[in-house]
Scaffold this motif. Structure first.
Motif, PDB file in Angstrom:
ATOM      1  N   GLY A 103      36.492  60.641 -70.212  1.00  0.00           N
ATOM      2  CA  GLY A 103      35.219  60.705 -69.797  1.00  0.00           C
ATOM      3  C   GLY A 103      34.303  61.203 -70.573  1.00  0.00           C
ATOM      4  N   SER A 104      34.452  62.017 -71.605  1.00  0.00           N
ATOM      5  CA  SER A 104      33.536  62.607 -72.499  1.00  0.00           C
ATOM      6  C   SER A 104      32.969  61.499 -73.417  1.00  0.00           C
ATOM      7  CB  SER A 104      34.132  63.879 -73.312  1.00  0.00           C
ATOM      8  OG  SER A 104      33.219  64.047 -74.240  1.00  0.00           O
ATOM      9  N   GLN A 105      34.025  60.732 -74.010  1.00  0.00           N
ATOM     10  CA  GLN A 105      33.749  59.730 -74.830  1.00  0.00           C
ATOM     11  C   GLN A 105      32.801  58.393 -74.183  1.00  0.00           C
ATOM     12  OE1 GLN A 105      34.084  59.485 -78.193  1.00  0.00           O
ATOM     13  NE2 GLN A 105      35.228  61.483 -77.936  1.00  0.00           N
ATOM     14  N   LEU A 106      33.361  58.071 -72.954  1.00  0.00           N
ATOM     15  CA  LEU A 106      32.526  57.239 -72.078  1.00  0.00           C
ATOM     16  C   LEU A 106      31.091  57.559 -71.934  1.00  0.00           C
ATOM     17  CD1 LEU A 106      35.307  56.165 -69.548  1.00  0.00           C
ATOM     18  CD2 LEU A 106      34.394  54.680 -71.620  1.00  0.00           C
ATOM     19  N   GLY A 107      30.912  58.970 -71.772  1.00  0.00           N
ATOM     20  CA  GLY A 107      29.535  59.376 -71.708  1.00  0.00           C
ATOM     21  C   GLY A 107      28.732  58.953 -72.645  1.00  0.00           C
ATOM     22  N   LYS A 108      29.098  59.284 -73.802  1.00  0.00           N
ATOM     23  CA  LYS A 108      28.441  59.088 -75.061  1.00  0.00           C
ATOM     24  C   LYS A 108      28.259  57.761 -75.289  1.00  0.00           C
ATOM     25  CE  LYS A 108      30.973  62.640 -77.304  1.00  0.00           C
ATOM     26  NZ  LYS A 108      31.877  63.255 -78.501  1.00  0.00           N
ATOM     27  N   ARG A 112      25.024  51.865 -73.098  1.00  0.00           N
ATOM     28  CA  ARG A 112      24.499  51.287 -74.591  1.00  0.00           C
ATOM     29  C   ARG A 112      25.090  49.854 -74.566  1.00  0.00           C
ATOM     30  NH1 ARG A 112      26.799  54.554 -78.700  1.00  0.00           N
ATOM     31  NH2 ARG A 112      28.343  52.996 -78.747  1.00  0.00           N
ATOM     32  N   VAL A 113      24.516  49.153 -75.167  1.00  0.00           N
ATOM     33  CA  VAL A 113      25.141  47.621 -75.275  1.00  0.00           C
ATOM     34  C   VAL A 113      26.118  47.500 -76.462  1.00  0.00           C
ATOM     35  CG1 VAL A 113      24.602  45.136 -75.836  1.00  0.00           C
ATOM     36  CG2 VAL A 113      23.050  46.574 -74.507  1.00  0.00           C
ATOM     37  N   ILE A 114      27.352  46.977 -76.289  1.00  0.00           N
ATOM     38  CA  ILE A 114      28.243  47.012 -77.059  1.00  0.00           C
ATOM     39  C   ILE A 114      28.918  45.506 -77.344  1.00  0.00           C
ATOM     40  CG2 ILE A 114      30.550  47.826 -77.996  1.00  0.00           C
ATOM     41  CD1 ILE A 114      29.902  50.266 -76.286  1.00  0.00           C
ATOM     42  N   MET A 118      28.083  46.336 -71.416  1.00  0.00           N
ATOM     43  CA  MET A 118      27.469  47.664 -71.372  1.00  0.00           C
ATOM     44  C   MET A 118      28.363  48.516 -70.272  1.00  0.00           C
ATOM     45  SD  MET A 118      23.845  48.631 -69.797  1.00  0.00           S
ATOM     46  CE  MET A 118      22.830  47.848 -71.200  1.00  0.00           C
ATOM     47  N   ILE A 119      28.432  49.785 -70.783  1.00  0.00           N
ATOM     48  CA  ILE A 119      29.558  50.630 -69.860  1.00  0.00           C
ATOM     49  C   ILE A 119      28.459  51.237 -69.153  1.00  0.00           C
ATOM     50  CG2 ILE A 119      30.843  52.577 -69.782  1.00  0.00           C
ATOM     51  CD1 ILE A 119      31.799  51.710 -72.661  1.00  0.00           C
ATOM     52  N   GLN A 120      28.603  51.315 -67.828  1.00  0.00           N
ATOM     53  CA  GLN A 120      27.936  51.917 -66.801  1.00  0.00           C
ATOM     54  C   GLN A 120      28.639  53.000 -65.794  1.00  0.00           C
ATOM     55  OE1 GLN A 120      26.156  48.291 -65.266  1.00  0.00           O
ATOM     56  NE2 GLN A 120      24.232  48.871 -66.120  1.00  0.00           N
ATOM     57  N   LYS A 121      27.898  53.993 -65.508  1.00  0.00           N
ATOM     58  CA  LYS A 121      28.664  54.808 -64.365  1.00  0.00           C
ATOM     59  C   LYS A 121      28.279  54.497 -63.015  1.00  0.00           C
ATOM     60  CE  LYS A 121      30.387  58.850 -63.847  1.00  0.00           C
ATOM     61  NZ  LYS A 121      31.795  59.231 -64.154  1.00  0.00           N
TER      62      LYS A 121
END
Length: 134
Positions: A103-108, A112-114, A118-121
């Protein structure tokens, strides 16, 4: 002094888009103060590719192959994160510890577009969205 500083800033902005202005501005200020070489190795660093982008792309591509755009909890993403080797630095001796670390890594990486993703909560979960290719 202030006039010279502004000339240094303006010189640093010449030929740069709004997106890439921060480096030249700081470089202009530092150069005016007598410090040279700011970001002088930027091209070499970018060419090395050793900044984690490959690991992030591996992670999101693995995630997409497994779950596509289904919202997932931290622990659901333990396997895709393990596909990245040590990049994620997942720590924890218990499931909860691993989940917290993920979760900590995903928060960082949030919003952001990769690559095409894009990873979203989404509530308490994470969702991977894929940008449409036109």
């Amino acid at each position: 002094m202030a006039g010279g500083w502004w000339l240094a800033v303006r010189a640093g902005l010449a030929g740069h888009s709004a997106r890439s202005r921060t480096g030249p501005v700081i470089g202009g200020i530092l150069e005016h103060a007598g410090v040279t070489g700011f970001l002088g190795n930027r091209e070499q660093l970018e060419a090395s590719g050793d900044d984690g982008r490959d690991a992030e792309l591996t992670f999101v591509e693995t995630w997409w192959r497994m779950y596509e755009d289904m919202p997932k909890a931290n622990m659901d993403l333990a396997y895709p994160s393990s596909a990245c080797g040590d990049f994620f630095g997942i720590e924890g001796k218990t499931d909860r510890g691993v989940s917290t670390s993920i979760g900590s890594q995903l928060g960082k990486m949030r919003d952001r577009v990769i690559g095409d993703f894009m990873i979203q909560k989404v509530g308490r979960n994470w969702q991977l969205t894929r940008r449409s290719v036109d």
